[in-house]
Design an enzyme around this catalytic site. Structure first.
Site, PDB file in Angstrom:
ATOM      1  N   HIS A  68     -23.657 -23.703  84.152  1.00 18.59           N
ATOM      2  CA  HIS A  68     -25.170 -23.514  83.174  1.00 18.59           C
ATOM      3  C   HIS A  68     -25.250 -22.862  82.722  1.00 18.59           C
ATOM      4  O   HIS A  68     -27.013 -23.124  82.444  1.00 18.59           O
ATOM      5  CB  HIS A  68     -25.844 -23.184  85.002  1.00 18.59           C
ATOM      6  CG  HIS A  68     -26.094 -22.039  85.639  1.00 18.59           C
ATOM      7  ND1 HIS A  68     -25.335 -21.240  86.517  1.00 18.59           N
ATOM      8  CD2 HIS A  68     -26.852 -21.275  84.876  1.00 18.59           C
ATOM      9  CE1 HIS A  68     -26.183 -20.307  86.646  1.00 18.59           C
ATOM     10  NE2 HIS A  68     -26.667 -20.270  86.126  1.00 18.59           N
ATOM     11  N   ASP A 113     -19.649 -24.671  89.144  1.00 19.93           N
ATOM     12  CA  ASP A 113     -20.298 -24.218  87.678  1.00 19.93           C
ATOM     13  C   ASP A 113     -19.881 -23.852  87.075  1.00 19.93           C
ATOM     14  O   ASP A 113     -19.654 -22.206  87.596  1.00 19.93           O
ATOM     15  CB  ASP A 113     -21.615 -24.169  88.545  1.00 19.93           C
ATOM     16  CG  ASP A 113     -22.763 -22.919  88.039  1.00 19.93           C
ATOM     17  OD1 ASP A 113     -22.672 -23.349  86.793  1.00 19.93           O
ATOM     18  OD2 ASP A 113     -23.573 -22.452  88.381  1.00 19.93           O
ATOM     19  N   SER A 206     -25.153 -14.558  86.633  1.00 19.19           N
ATOM     20  CA  SER A 206     -24.813 -15.573  86.804  1.00 19.19           C
ATOM     21  C   SER A 206     -23.794 -15.677  85.335  1.00 19.19           C
ATOM     22  O   SER A 206     -23.969 -15.098  84.795  1.00 19.19           O
ATOM     23  CB  SER A 206     -25.850 -16.870  85.899  1.00 19.19           C
ATOM     24  OG  SER A 206     -26.321 -17.688  87.201  1.00 19.19           O
TER      25      SER A 206
HETATM   26  N1  ARG Z   1     -28.531 -18.063  88.531  1.00 17.60           N
HETATM   27  C1  ARG Z   1     -28.905 -16.930  88.811  1.00 17.60           C
HETATM   28  C2  ARG Z   1     -28.389 -16.786  86.739  1.00 17.60           C
HETATM   29  O1  ARG Z   1     -29.166 -17.815  86.661  1.00 17.60           O
HETATM   30  C3  ARG Z   1     -27.780 -16.162  89.412  1.00 17.60           C
HETATM   31  C4  ARG Z   1     -27.997 -16.326  90.409  1.00 17.60           C
HETATM   32  C5  ARG Z   1     -27.651 -15.493  91.905  1.00 17.60           C
HETATM   33  N2  ARG Z   1     -28.546 -15.486  92.762  1.00 17.60           N
HETATM   34  C6  ARG Z   1     -28.173 -14.661  94.284  1.00 17.60           C
HETATM   35  N3  ARG Z   1     -29.237 -14.870  94.690  1.00 17.60           N
HETATM   36  N4  ARG Z   1     -27.094 -14.220  94.329  1.00 17.60           N
HETATM   37  O2  ARG Z   1     -28.389 -16.086  86.601  1.00 17.60           O
END
Ligand code: ARG
Length: 252
Positions: A68, A113, A206
């Site tokens: 993503h 992902d 992420s």
């Molecule tokens: N989707 C988030 C990003 O794009 C990462 C989130 C991880 N969240 C968590 N609670 N471990 O950076």
């Protein structure tokens, strides 16, 4: 849209809401400073000159990150900062030549992902810049792993200096069970979860590494809020995705 579709969409929005409220726990929570020499595989993926995601050095020319982070984005806007303590300065900034997102990447549920990118010039390895080996076996439930990144901190802004947190592995079946809030539709077959009290990855982490026994076991993928005890952090399971990573790295 069917009623079921609507419910799923709303839930997905909630889950992927990237801690929309500047939640007090929004830090690589419990985060201690991590010197880059102790996580020399950690990179910052920059899009339009801003930190977008973490990433992990696989070889002198290949970096692994979350699907993503790159999906649908223009390669000409991407750069990778390596060997840096801070995401916005230091180290070396390297342009990206090409990238590949997993063919089964699902942008709604964030299944599969995972992505690899090829740098436009070869890295020079040193104390602050080197690759990490990929795990061949998924880490066992209850074992310890470390996540690192520049993701959101308590004040809802990115961390200036690299952070780390120690987490416990929750296997996929338990993570998808009623013990937690997600359920089996959300927690993909190729994921592993990790959590601890008051510590978690958060938005901006992420694509970054989850490491155990000096091997890469996970890639930060998603979570509902940050350090919410009912919602562990969800990671792409590197052992499961290993053959895809190796093949994709050779192909791009
Ligand atoms: N989707 C988030 C990003 O794009 C990462 C989130 C991880 N969240 C968590 N609670 N471990 O950076």
């Amino acid at each position: 849209m069917t009623a079921y579709g609507l419910v799923v969409s709303v839930l997905v929005l909630l889950l992927l809401g990237e801690a929309a409220s500047a939640d007090a726990s929004g830090r690589i929570v419990g985060g201690d400073d991590q010197v880059i020499r102790n996580a020399p595989w950690q990179v910052s993926i920059q899009i339009s000159a801003r930190h977008e995601c973490g990433g992990v050095i696989y070889s002198k020319e290949i970096v692994i990150t979350a699907g993503h982070c790159l999906h649908g984005k223009s390669v000409t806007l991407m750069k990778v900062r390596v060997g840096a303590q801070n995401h916005n300065y230091g180290g070396t900034l390297v342009p990206v030549a090409a990238y590949k997102v997993h063919e089964q990447f699902d942008s709604t549920f964030l299944h599969f992902d995972i992505a690899v990118l090829r740098l436009s010039t070869l890295l020079t390895f040193g104390l602050s810049t080197r690759a990490i080996n990929l795990a061949r076996v998924s880490p066992s439930a209850g074992s310890t792993a470390t996540v690192t990144g520049w993701g959101n901190t308590d004040n809802g802004a990115l961390a200036e200096t690299l952070q780390k947190a120690q987490l416990q592995i929750i296997d996929r079946a338990e993570c998808a069970s009623l013990k937690y809030g997600y359920g089996a539709d959300f927690v993909g077959e190729e994921t592993i979860c990790a959590a601890t009290t008051d510590a978690d990855a958060c938005t901006g982490d992420s694509g970054g590494p989850l490491v155990a026994n000096s091997q890469l076991v996970g890639i930060v993928s998603w979570g509902y809020e940050c350090a919410n005890e009912n919602y562990p952090g969800v990671y792409a399971d590197v052992a499961i995705l290993r053959s895809w990573i190796v093949k994709a790295a050779n192909a791009i």
